[in-house]
Write an enzyme that holds these catalytic residues in place. Structure first.
Site, PDB file in Angstrom:
ATOM      1  CG  ASP A  14      -9.584  -0.738   4.839  1.00 35.28           C
ATOM      2  OD1 ASP A  14      -9.312  -0.857   3.631  1.00 35.28           O
ATOM      3  OD2 ASP A  14      -8.876  -1.207   5.749  1.00 35.28           O
ATOM      4  CD  GLN A  39      -3.420  -4.896   6.379  1.00 33.23           C
ATOM      5  OE1 GLN A  39      -3.369  -3.862   5.732  1.00 33.23           O
ATOM      6  NE2 GLN A  39      -4.014  -5.987   5.924  1.00 33.23           N
ATOM      7  CE  LYS A  94      -3.812  -2.473   2.123  1.00 32.17           C
ATOM      8  NZ  LYS A  94      -4.464  -2.948   3.350  1.00 32.17           N
TER       9      LYS A  94
END
Ligand code: NAP
Length: 291
Positions: free
Chosen positions: A119, A96, A52
């Site tokens: 997200d 994450q 990322k």
């Protein structure tokens, strides 16, 4: 059979983002800034966060990773989230997943400011997605929808079967495909581990989306001739012929299924790259929302 080429489409999307970011910089506007919190040493999570960061850099998005030790307490993690929620220089951030076992994923996600939840996992954003309101879509389903859109795949009125009902892939995918939108307007069946006759149901799909997390779960007998097949799965299997000692395969037996499908995503080079593209698009959206 044609490939739904995530490599090509994600490169196209990244070029578009790069141009928008460059125009911001030319106009003395701060470029978008994505932060990522990574707790612990999980190798797959480390790889995802590093990828990322690399992808952000390649399009001019600022990226900052907060790497916290495995034994981080809930209180310490919440302090970092609170800091990022309040930092005006950060447009969006991700935590994450999965977190180490002593931390609760769902509880943590709820503490992210929904306007920074790139997200798209916060309940408020999931609710907006269900209602068809403008919001951050979860990156993997978002990436798949972009892939179908850019290949101009006609999904309206089609029979779509989604295998897997996780909160991050299967469930949002089923919602997006059934929404009154383009792509969308499909008639959706959502299957899971308690589904009976899953092979027969899958074999009726015009569009089959596999997100079960089981290597080569989808075999050729589960696929209708001419179906469009989207493979979300990612599995590392040992392969002595590769320098790395492994190769990646999906939830779909590509070699056999590709003989029947009209379109299919490869692994690697399919949904994984589109997921990153979805996250970058959400980060750009977060920046523009503040301008
Ligand atoms: P997950 O949370 O493990 O969910 C798997 C789903 O599949 C569950 O709903 C489960 O049913 C269902 N399932 C499991 N075994 C089944 C069976 N035998 N028959 C029918 N359904 C079954 O997985 P996920 O997070 O959605 O991820 C799925 C796969 O995609 C994994 O390989 C993951 O690594 C990959 N992934 C890839 C990307 C990408 O960017 N390409 C992104 C995310 C995930 P129950 O709900 O009944 O348990």
């Amino acid at each position: 059979m044609k490939l739904l080429d995530g490599k090509e489409i994600s490169a196209q999307i990244k070029e578009e983002i790069k141009a928008e970011v460059a125009a911001m910089i030319d106009n003395d506007i701060r470029p978008p800034h994505l932060a990522a919190i990574l707790v612990g040493e999980d190798p797959a999570s480390q790889t995802y966060v590093a990828s990322k960061e690399k992808n952000c850099q390649s399009v001019g998005i600022i990226s900052t990773a907060y790497r916290l030790p495995e034994n981080t307490t809930e209180e310490e993690l919440l302090k970092t989230i609170d800091f990022l929620n309040k930092d005006d220089e950060v447009d969006g951030f991700i935590v994450q997943l999965p977190l180490p076992k002593h931390l609760n994923d769902d509880k943590v996600i709820k503490l992210i400011d929904p306007t920074k939840d790139v997200d798209g996992f916060h309940p408020e954003n999931i609710g907006k997605m269900v209602l068809g309101e403008d919001t951050y879509l979860p990156a993997t389903p978002y990436g798949i929808m972009e892939l179908l859109k850019r290949y101009d795949i006609d999904t309206a009125g089609k029979n779509c079967v989604v295998l897997g009902r996780s909160h991050i892939v299967g469930t949002p995918m089923s919602i997006l495909m059934s929404r009154n939108s383009k792509p969308g307007n499909a008639t959706v069946t959502l299957c899971h581990s308690r589904t009976e006759n899953i092979k027969e149901i899958a074999a009726q799909a015009d569009i089959l989306i596999a997100a079960v997390g089981k290597p080569h779960f989808v075999t050729a007998d589960m696929v209708k001739d001419g179906a469009i097949v989207v493979d979300v799965g990612i599995h590392r299997i040992e392969d002595a012929s590769k320098k790395s000692g492994f190769r990646l395969i999906g939830d779909v037996d590509f070699e056999e299924v590709s003989k029947k499908a009209s379109y299919i995503t490869p692994v690697p080079g399919g949904v994984g790259l589109m997921t990153i593209a979805g996250l970058l698009l959400n980060t750009l959206k977060a920046r523009k929302a503040k301008m």
